[in-house]
Design a protein around this motif. Structure first.
Motif, mmCIF file in Angstrom:
data_model
loop_
_atom_site.group_PDB
_atom_site.id
_atom_site.type_symbol
_atom_site.label_atom_id
_atom_site.label_comp_id
_atom_site.label_asym_id
_atom_site.label_seq_id
_atom_site.Cartn_x
_atom_site.Cartn_y
_atom_site.Cartn_z
ATOM 1 N N GLN A 59 -7.855 3.195 -5.881
ATOM 2 C CA GLN A 59 -7.641 1.792 -6.227
ATOM 3 C C GLN A 59 -8.315 1.507 -7.550
ATOM 4 O O GLN A 59 -7.775 0.819 -8.411
ATOM 5 C CB GLN A 59 -8.214 0.880 -5.135
ATOM 6 N N HIS B 103 0.828 -1.208 0.000
ATOM 7 C CA HIS B 103 0.000 0.000 0.000
ATOM 8 C C HIS B 103 0.857 1.250 0.000
ATOM 9 O O HIS B 103 1.858 1.344 0.716
ATOM 10 C CB HIS B 103 -0.917 0.005 1.229
ATOM 11 N N PHE C 3 -3.708 3.146 -1.469
ATOM 12 C CA PHE C 3 -4.155 2.117 -2.404
ATOM 13 C C PHE C 3 -3.024 1.115 -2.577
ATOM 14 O O PHE C 3 -1.860 1.406 -2.289
ATOM 15 C CB PHE C 3 -4.597 2.699 -3.753
ATOM 16 N N ASP C 4 -3.398 -0.054 -3.042
ATOM 17 C CA ASP C 4 -2.392 -1.093 -3.261
ATOM 18 C C ASP C 4 -1.760 -0.907 -4.634
ATOM 19 O O ASP C 4 -2.467 -0.763 -5.639
ATOM 20 C CB ASP C 4 -3.065 -2.470 -3.178
#
Lengths: 102, 186, 399
Positions: free
Chosen positions: C139, C2, C175-176
Motif C-alpha cells: 500500500q 483491494h 492493497f487498495d
C-alpha cells in the motif's frame, strides 16, 4: 562453526565438479549418443568432438566414443544442437526415471 | 491447526505453477475475511524443473512479519518425486498436514506424527481435460479437502477467475475432482 | 478496490495511474517485473506513454533527463549495480532540478555479486540531492509513487521511491488500488516553468562559473554555488511539502499516517527501535514479544530518509532512554548510515536539553541473509538490557 579462518576475503569460485551442487539433478532431458552415427565412434579414431568443444559444463568427454557425465549434465541440449551428423538426441528424463535407470 | 493464522509451504518445480496455486488460495482467503495474506515465491535464480518453494501465510489480521516460514502448519507437495529431492517436511509442526500429489495409495506412506492427504492429481487433471503435468489447480482441491479452511466453492470461483481465458471449467473441474477423491485417512 | 499483487506490480500500477508519458529503463533483478509490467501497459494501450529501451542504466537516466527537460512526466526504475551505473546521471538529474520519479528496488551491491535484498544501493546515494522515501508494504509503495510525483513536480527535485527487493517486490499481498479519478484529482498534469523548445532555445546546465555573472538581460545570474545552495534549501523546505502531500492524499484517498515516521507503541515507550522498509514491520512482532515481557519498547519506521526529518525525529525521540537502529546498509569505514544520521540529528536538536537518548546500532540482512524474527527480538532485548555495546553488531553473521 564459522568462516573466520577461510583463506580468502573475496568471493572466489574455482572450476571443478560440484561447486554448483549436483547439477545433474536439474535435467529435464538427457543427451543420448547414437554410436552408429557419431563420427569418432564410427571410425574408431579421433575426429570431430564438436560436442566436447561446445559443452558449457565440460561433461562431454573427448574420448572414442564421447561419453556424458550424468552427475553434472544439465540437459541444455547444446551438444545435440551442434553435432554435425545429428548423432545426439535429447530424450525425456522422466522416461529414464520410470525405467529405474539413473 | 489454528484457523486464525496458518502457514502453508508449497513444494513444486520451476514452471509447474505452485505460485499461481498459492495466489488463488491467497485470493480466496482474503475474500473470506482473512485480512492478512502474504504469498512469497522462492527468491533467486530460476530454472525449469528445479525444486522451488512458495510460502503462503494466512491470517485474520494484517501480517507484518514477512520472514520465511520456519514451522509450517501445512506442506503441499505438487509432485511425489520431490519427496526424494527436497526436505518437504522440514520444520512441519507436529500434527501438521502433508498434501501430496502421488499415484501411490495413501496407505503406502508412513509419515509419523503428521497428517497426510493424497490424491493422484496428475491423473485427475488429465481426466478433467488438462494437459499432462498441469496439477496446480487440482492440488487446490486436495488442500481444501485436507484442511477444510475456506470451502471448495470460493476456491472454484478463484480458479475460474484466474484462468478465465485458459480453460477455466477444466481447471475448476480438476479441483472439484481432486477435492472429492483426496484421501485423508480419517 | 483491494487486489492481491506483488510489490513491483504495485509500483507499476502507481506509475500508470500517474500518467507518466516516458519510461526509459534497463532490466535488473529484482526490478525487472516492474519494467516488464510497464511495457505491457504501454503495448496494450492502457498507458499512453513511450517506452524507450536503452542499453544501460546510465542511458536510462540520460533519457529521463532529456525527456523531463522537454516537459514529459518520466519514470525509471532500477536496483543495486544498475543504480550505481547511472550514478553520474543521478547526480546530474538533481542538479538539473528535474522531477524524475525513480523506483529503487533495494538490492545488495557487488562485489561480490548478489541479487538479494539490502539497502546499500539507495543509501549509498543519499548525498546526491534526490529525495528518498522508503516503503514498508505494498500500500505504501503505490501510495508513495503517487505522492512522489506531486512532491517532485512541486519542488523540481527528483525522488527515489525505495522498497525491499524480493521481500516486497516479489511477494504478493492485498492493497487498495487507487481510482484513476482520484489520482487525477491529486496529481494535476505536469507544467514545468521551462520546457526545451525550438521557439525559445536555451542551453541547459552549461558550464557554470564559480562566480555569479550578468546575463543577456543585464540581470545577475547564479554561480554554481548559488544553484547548489538553492537545491539544498529547496530540499530542506520539501519536508513541509512532504507533509502537505500526506495531508492532500489523506483528504482525497481517506488514508495516511505521519508523513515522516510510522509509529508503533512509541508514545509510552522507554526504548524505540528505528529502521526503514519492511524490517520495521517485522520489528512489530519483536516489540509485541518484549512488551509481553514488560519491556516498554516501540518501533518507528522512518518513511523519509532524504531530506532527513531531523526535527520530527528528535521530537519523537526526546525523553526516550535509548534508540536501537536496525539497518541494511552502512557507510563503510564508519558505521550504519542511518545510525550516523540519527546521532547527528539528536546531537543538534537535543544536546542542549542535557538528555540524549543512548543510540545503538545493528546491521542485518546484508546480501539478503534471512532475518529471523527470533534473532531480531533477542538483539533488541540485549541492546535494551545490556550496558556494553560496541557497535554496530551484525545480526546472523557466521564468522
Amino acid at each position: 562453526m564459522g568462516t573466520r579462518n577461510y583463506r580468502r576475503k573475496t568471493s572466489h569460485s574455482e572450476s571443478g565438479p560440484g561447486d554448483g551442487g549436483r547439477t545433474g539433478s536439474w535435467r529435464v532431458e538427457r543427451p543420448v549418443v547414437d554410436r552408429s552415427i557419431c563420427i569418432p565412434a564410427r571410425r574408431g579414431k579421433e575426429a570431430c568432438f564438436i560436442c566436447w568443444l561446445f559443452c558449457p559444463e565440460i561433461v562431454v568427454s573427448r574420448t572414442i566414443p564421447p561419453t556424458i557425465d550424468l552427475e553434472y549434465c544439465k540437459g541444455c541440449g547444446i551438444c545435440a544442437e551442434e553435432c554435425p551428423t545429428k548423432a545426439i538426441t535429447m530424450m525425456d528424463e522422466a522416461k529414464f526415471a520410470q525405467e529405474g535407470k539413473e | 491447526m489454528d484457523k486464525d493464522y496458518l502457514e502453508i509451504r508449497w513444494h513444486g518445480r520451476g514452471g509447474q505453477g505452485a505460485i499461481t496455486a498459492a495466489k488463488i488460495v491467497a485470493g480466496a482467503a482474503f475474500a473470506s475475511g482473512y485480512t492478512g495474506v502474504v504469498m512469497a515465491p522462492s527468491f533467486g535464480t530460476e530454472r525449469r524443473g528445479a525444486p522451488v518453494m512458495t510460502s503462503l501465510k494466512i491470517s485474520k489480521t494484517k501480517i507484518y512479519d514477512l520472514s520465511p516460514i520456519e514451522r509450517p502448519d501445512v506442506v503441499v507437495v505438487l509432485d511425489h518425486l520431490l519427496l526424494k529431492e527436497a526436505d518437504v517436511t522440514g520444520g512441519l509442526k507436529p500434527g501438521g498436514m502433508i498434501v501430496l500429489n502421488t499415484p501411490a495409495g495413501h496407505e503406502t506412506y508412513a509419515f509419523n506424527g503428521f497428517g497426510l492427504a493424497t490424491a493422484d492429481v496428475t491423473a485427475i487433471s488429465v481426466e478433467a481435460g488438462l494437459p499432462h503435468g498441469m496439477v496446480n489447480t487440482g492440488i487446490i482441491g486436495s488442500l481444501e479437502k485436507a484442511i477444510r479452511l475456506l470451502g471448495i466453492d470460493i476456491l472454484i470461483r478463484g480458479i475460474e477467475e484466474e484462468f478465465k481465458t485458459r480453460r477455466p471449467e477444466r481447471n475448476s473441474l480438476a479441483a472439484k475432482l481432486a477435492y472429492e477423491h483426496t484421501v485423508t485417512g480419517d | 478496490m483491494h487486489i492481491i499483487e506483488n510489490g513491483n506490480v504495485a509500483a507499476a500500477m502507481g506509475i500508470r495511474l500517474c500518467r507518466a508519458t516516458v519510461i526509459a529503463a534497463y532490466p535488473i533483478t529484482p526490478q525487472t517485473p516492474l519494467t516488464e509490467k510497464l511495457s505491457e501497459y504501454i503495448d496494450s494501450g492502457q498507458m499512453k506513454a513511450e517506452y524507450i529501451p536503452v542499453e544501460s542504466e546510465h542511458s536510462a537516466m540520460a533519457v529521463c533527463i532529456a525527456a523531463a527537460s522537454a516537459g514529459a512526466r518520466v519514470s525509471t526504475a532500477t536496483s543495486a549495480n544498475g543504480l550505481l551505473y547511472m550514478h553520474e546521471q543521478v547526480q546530474w538529474a538533481s542538479g538539473a532540478r528535474l522531477p524524475i520519479v525513480m523506483c529503487v528496488v533495494n538490492r545488495a551491491v557487488g562485489a561480490p555479486w548478489n541479487i538479494w535484498n539490502d539497502q546499500q544501493d539507495s543509501v549509498s546515494q543519499r548525498d546526491t540531492g534526490w529525495m528518498q522515501l522508503y516503503c514498508a508494504d505494498h500500500q505504501q509503495i503505490i501510495d508513495t509513487v503517487i505522492k512522489a510525483y506531486w512532491i517532485a513536480e512541486k519542488s523540481s527535485i527528483p525522488v527515489m521511491v525505495c522498497y525491499d527487493g524480493y521481500i516486497l517486490s516479489h511477494t504478493y499481498m492485498p492493497f487498495d488500488l487507487p481510482e484513476q479519478e482520484k489520482v487525477d484529482l491529486f496529481l494535476p498534469p505536469f507544467r514545468p516553468d521551462y520546457v526545451l523548445s525550438p521557439a525559445e532555445p536555451a542551453n541547459l546546465n552549461t558550464v557554470t562559473l564559480p562566480d555569479t555573472r550578468v546575463d543577456i538581460h543585464g540581470e545577475l545570474a547564479h554561480g554554481y554555488m548559488e544553484i547548489r545552495y538553492l537545491l539544498q534549501e529547496d530540499l530542506r523546505n520539501s519536508l513541509e511539502l512532504i507533509g502537505q502531500a500526506e495531508q492532500r492524499f489523506s483528504e482525497i484517498f481517506g488514508r495516511g499516517t505521519d508523513p515522516y515516521l510510522e509509529d508503533y507503541l512509541c508514545a509510552d515507550a522507554e526504548y524505540v527501535a528505528l529502521g526503514m522498509g519492511s524490517i520495521t514491520y517485522q520489528l512489530r512482532v519483536s516489540v509485541d514479544a518484549l512488551r509481553a515481557e514488560g519491556i516498554k519498547v516501540g518501533v518507528m519506521g522512518l518513511r523519509v530518509y532524504r531530506p532527513f526529518p531531523d526535527e520530527a525525529v528528535a521530537a519523537a525521540l526526546q525523553g526516550k532512554k535509548g534508540v536501537i537502529v536496525f539497518e541494511k546498509a552502512l557507510s563503510y569505514g564508519y558505521e550504519g548510515a542511518l545510525a550516523s544520521d540519527l546521532k547527528a540529528a539528536l546531537y543538534d536538536r537535543l544536546a542542549a536539553t542535557g538528555a540524549l537518548p543512548r543510540v545503538r546500532g545493528f546491521i542485518a540482512g546484508i546480501g539478503g541473509r534471512d532475518i529471523r524474527t527470533a534473532e531480531l527480538t533477542s538483539s533488541l532485548r540485549s541492546a535494551i538490557q545490556e550496558t556494553t555495546h560496541t557497535g554496530p553488531l551484525w545480526i546472523g553473521l557466521n564468522l
